[in-house]
Enzyme design. Structure first.
Site, PDB file in Angstrom:
ATOM      1  N   SER A 134       0.855  -1.186   0.000  1.00  0.00           N
ATOM      2  CA  SER A 134       0.000   0.000   0.000  1.00  0.00           C
ATOM      3  C   SER A 134       0.888   1.232   0.000  1.00  0.00           C
ATOM      4  O   SER A 134       2.047   1.169   0.445  1.00  0.00           O
ATOM      5  CB  SER A 134      -0.880   0.003   1.264  1.00  0.00           C
ATOM      6  OG  SER A 134      -1.495   1.257   1.469  1.00  0.00           O
ATOM      7  N   TYR A 147      -2.907  -1.732  10.304  1.00  0.00           N
ATOM      8  CA  TYR A 147      -2.900  -1.971   8.861  1.00  0.00           C
ATOM      9  C   TYR A 147      -1.609  -1.431   8.245  1.00  0.00           C
ATOM     10  O   TYR A 147      -0.949  -2.122   7.459  1.00  0.00           O
ATOM     11  CB  TYR A 147      -4.118  -1.309   8.220  1.00  0.00           C
ATOM     12  CG  TYR A 147      -4.186  -1.483   6.719  1.00  0.00           C
ATOM     13  CD1 TYR A 147      -4.721  -2.644   6.159  1.00  0.00           C
ATOM     14  CD2 TYR A 147      -3.720  -0.499   5.861  1.00  0.00           C
ATOM     15  CE1 TYR A 147      -4.774  -2.809   4.784  1.00  0.00           C
ATOM     16  CE2 TYR A 147      -3.768  -0.656   4.487  1.00  0.00           C
ATOM     17  CZ  TYR A 147      -4.301  -1.817   3.960  1.00  0.00           C
ATOM     18  OH  TYR A 147      -4.345  -1.977   2.587  1.00  0.00           O
TER      19      TYR A 147
END
Length: 239
Positions: A134, A147
């Site tokens: 990400s 996360y």
């Protein structure tokens, strides 16, 4: 990589970015197996000609199911895409289970699959591992501590194994998406990239031999980070 005729495994491939990657790989002539947790979504993918493996990658049994499902097959492309968010909140111990689930799915499972499937990949003339991290692996946002930590960990792992495999037939790619329109981001407002367009950039990176695929707005974040990591962190912590 020439995709026609290659066997690919896409984790989390029955929904979101993974589904789009699977569809585009199939469109390029690859044979594709997808994993997922939803029997209904896997059934829909099977109807489109995909191989399917049911399994929750946050569990050892789920990882075993995936490894067993490709045993004896000429796997040439592993796409570690499956990922989940976390409800972790600082000072709230009741959210630690959510944090652990996120860590097992986003970090532990890709590490396990890379490790356990490497011998299969090495047996092919050409093979590729794609780890989907990400933009938040570059600089975290305060609202997603766990996360972000899993994606940063997977980024570091990917860079390390790329070096370890540099003289082998296995190429290692990191794909860094921005905020993408998926079920995970449904509650978030603001501009989101379509899953189709995100997948297209990742598949293009596989075909053209990229080491790192910075998708969409992540290209700008990488540029800022190359100039000033501190500035990138300040921006993203408030994101």
């Amino acid at each position: 990589m020439e995709l026609r005729g290659k066997l690919a495994l896409v984790t989390g491939g029955s929904d979101g970015i993974g589904r789009e990657i699977a569809l585009q790989l199939q469109g390029a002539g690859a044979d594709v197996i997808v994993t997922g947790r939803s029997a209904e979504k896997l059934q829909a993918m099977a109807a489109l000609g995909f191989g399917t493996i049911a399994g929750d990658l946050s569990t050892a049994a789920g990882v075993d199911a995936v490894v067993d499902g490709v045993s004896g097959k000429p796997l040439a492309l592993l796409v570690n895409n499956a990922g989940v968010g976390s409800d972790y909140a600082l000072e709230d111990a009741t959210t630690l289970d959510s944090a652990a689930h996120c860590i097992r799915t986003n970090l532990d499972a890709p590490v396990a699959l890379c490790t356990r499937l490497l011998s299969v990949l090495r047996a092919q003339p050409e093979a590729v591992i794609v780890n989907v991290t990400s933009g938040l692996a570059i600089a975290p946002r305060a609202g997603g501590a766990i996360y972000c930590a899993t994606k940063a960990g997977l980024r570091s792992y990917t860079q390390a194994i790329r070096h370890l495999l540099k003289d082998s037939n296995v190429r290692v790619i990191e794909a860094l998406p921005p905020v993408v329109e998926t079920n995970m981001t449904a509650a978030r407002s603001g501009k989101k990239m379509s899953a189709h367009d995100c997948a297209a950039e990742i598949v293009h990176g596989i075909r053209t031999g990229k080491r790192e695929v910075n998708v969409g707005m992540v290209k700008i974040l990488q540029l800022i980070h190359s100039i000033s990591p501190a500035m990138a962190r300040r921006i993203m912590l408030r994101f």
